[in-house]
Design an enzyme around this catalytic site. Structure first.
Site, PDB file in Angstrom:
ATOM      1  N   SER A  94      48.997  27.842  55.459  1.00 23.98           N
ATOM      2  CA  SER A  94      50.255  28.371  55.983  1.00 23.98           C
ATOM      3  C   SER A  94      51.390  28.153  54.973  1.00 23.98           C
ATOM      4  O   SER A  94      51.274  28.564  53.824  1.00 23.98           O
ATOM      5  CB  SER A  94      50.554  27.742  57.347  1.00 23.98           C
ATOM      6  OG  SER A  94      51.593  28.423  58.014  1.00 23.98           O
ATOM      7  N   ASP A 211      44.295  35.471  63.302  1.00 17.87           N
ATOM      8  CA  ASP A 211      45.577  34.802  63.059  1.00 17.87           C
ATOM      9  C   ASP A 211      46.712  35.696  63.545  1.00 17.87           C
ATOM     10  O   ASP A 211      46.965  36.761  62.977  1.00 17.87           O
ATOM     11  CB  ASP A 211      45.728  34.521  61.567  1.00 17.87           C
ATOM     12  CG  ASP A 211      46.901  33.616  61.248  1.00 17.87           C
ATOM     13  OD1 ASP A 211      47.794  33.462  62.099  1.00 17.87           O
ATOM     14  OD2 ASP A 211      46.929  33.063  60.131  1.00 17.87           O
ATOM     15  N   HIS A 238      45.197  30.740  63.494  1.00 16.79           N
ATOM     16  CA  HIS A 238      45.951  30.176  62.383  1.00 16.79           C
ATOM     17  C   HIS A 238      45.595  28.713  62.106  1.00 16.79           C
ATOM     18  O   HIS A 238      45.496  28.307  60.949  1.00 16.79           O
ATOM     19  CB  HIS A 238      47.449  30.298  62.688  1.00 16.79           C
ATOM     20  CG  HIS A 238      48.338  29.993  61.529  1.00 16.79           C
ATOM     21  ND1 HIS A 238      48.503  30.849  60.463  1.00 16.79           N
ATOM     22  CD2 HIS A 238      49.117  28.906  61.267  1.00 16.79           C
ATOM     23  CE1 HIS A 238      49.350  30.316  59.594  1.00 16.79           C
ATOM     24  NE2 HIS A 238      49.724  29.147  60.043  1.00 16.79           N
TER      25      HIS A 238
END
Length: 265
Positions: A94, A211, A238
């Site tokens: 991320s 995601d 995610h």
């Protein structure tokens, strides 16, 4: 717990294992321990695993004013130099993937191999702006709603449903690390399109097919922009470290530990 000072901040990190350094960079809503603590032992047999806390997370300090990507890169660089004697393997998820990419582009001498999971190169996507602005406003105005909102985007629908009501309730009442709102706000201002093409380290980009926070099209764009990079996907939401840890470890170990840095599935 160790620490290093850089750019007026103190950055805390943990180190476990021996061998070539492996630095793991966490995302906006975690710190080094919550993001990777359960995975460290699965790399420590062959790597000196380092898990830093970005500004405001864990025991790391954060300056006043808007958080900058340059600061997080400076923190990552300082931790790498303090914890290792040579180039390290670098994995980020991320926002950590954004920092890892920028670090590899601007400090190529520090990165041996690179894995970027659920990252992105630009925040100018209209949906990205909508999701991150909503999340940031909820964190500032109603944190009790911000956590369930983030939770609904962090996991795939089937995984979240399968946890059951009690476990979902426990997760929904979990407190985010300090300054999460500031890291999310930074996520609205990312633009490393001018940097990713400069990455020279062997790179594996990982997209996550379920995601809904940073859809896999962003990872595919990063892969396209990095010369000679490889691309792989995991059928996960995610928070892949929690949802599909075995698949993530398998991909990362296969890429870091083979002489040819080729993904094997």
């Amino acid at each position: 717990m160790r620490s290093v000072s850089v750019a007026g901040t103190t950055v805390s990190y943990r180190r476990e294992g021996q061998g070539t350094g492996l630095t793991l960079l966490h995302g906006s809503m975690s710190d080094g321990a919550s993001g990777f603590g359960h995975l460290v032992g699965r790399f420590a047999d062959c790597r000196a695993v380092v898990t830093p806390d970005f500004a405001g997370a864990g025991n790391s300090t954060i300056p006043n004013g808007p958080l900058s990507l340059d600061l997080l890169v400076a923190q990552a660089v300082a931790v790498i130099k303090d914890s290792a004697d040579g180039p390290v393997d670098l994995l980020g998820t991320s926002l950590g993937a954004v920092v890892a990419a920028a670090t590899a582009a601007t400090h190529p001498e520090l990165v041996r191999r690179l894995v970027l999971v659920a990252g992105w190169a630009s925040s100018d996507d209209a949906r990205h702006q909508l999701v991150f602005k909503t999340w940031e406003r909820l964190l500032r105005s109603d944190p009790a709603l911000a956590t369930p909102f983030g939770l609904s985007l962090a996991f795939s629908p089937s995984f979240l449903a399968g946890l059951g009501g009690e476990r979902v309730s426990q997760l929904a009442n979990r407190k985010f690390p300090d300054a999460t709102d500031r890291r999310i706000e930074l996520g609205l201002r990312i633009d490393i399109r001018h940097l990713v093409g400069r990455i020279t380290a062997p790179t594996l980009v990982v997209g996550l097919t379920q995601d809904y926070l940073v859809p896999s099209r962003h990872a595919k764009a990063v892969h396209t922009a990095i010369p000679a990079s490889q691309y792989a996907e995991i059928d996960s939401g995610h928070a892949v470290q929690l949802e599909k840890p075995d698949e993530l470890v398998h991909l990362a170990r296969g890429f870091f530990l083979t002489d040819t840095a080729t993904v094997t599935g």
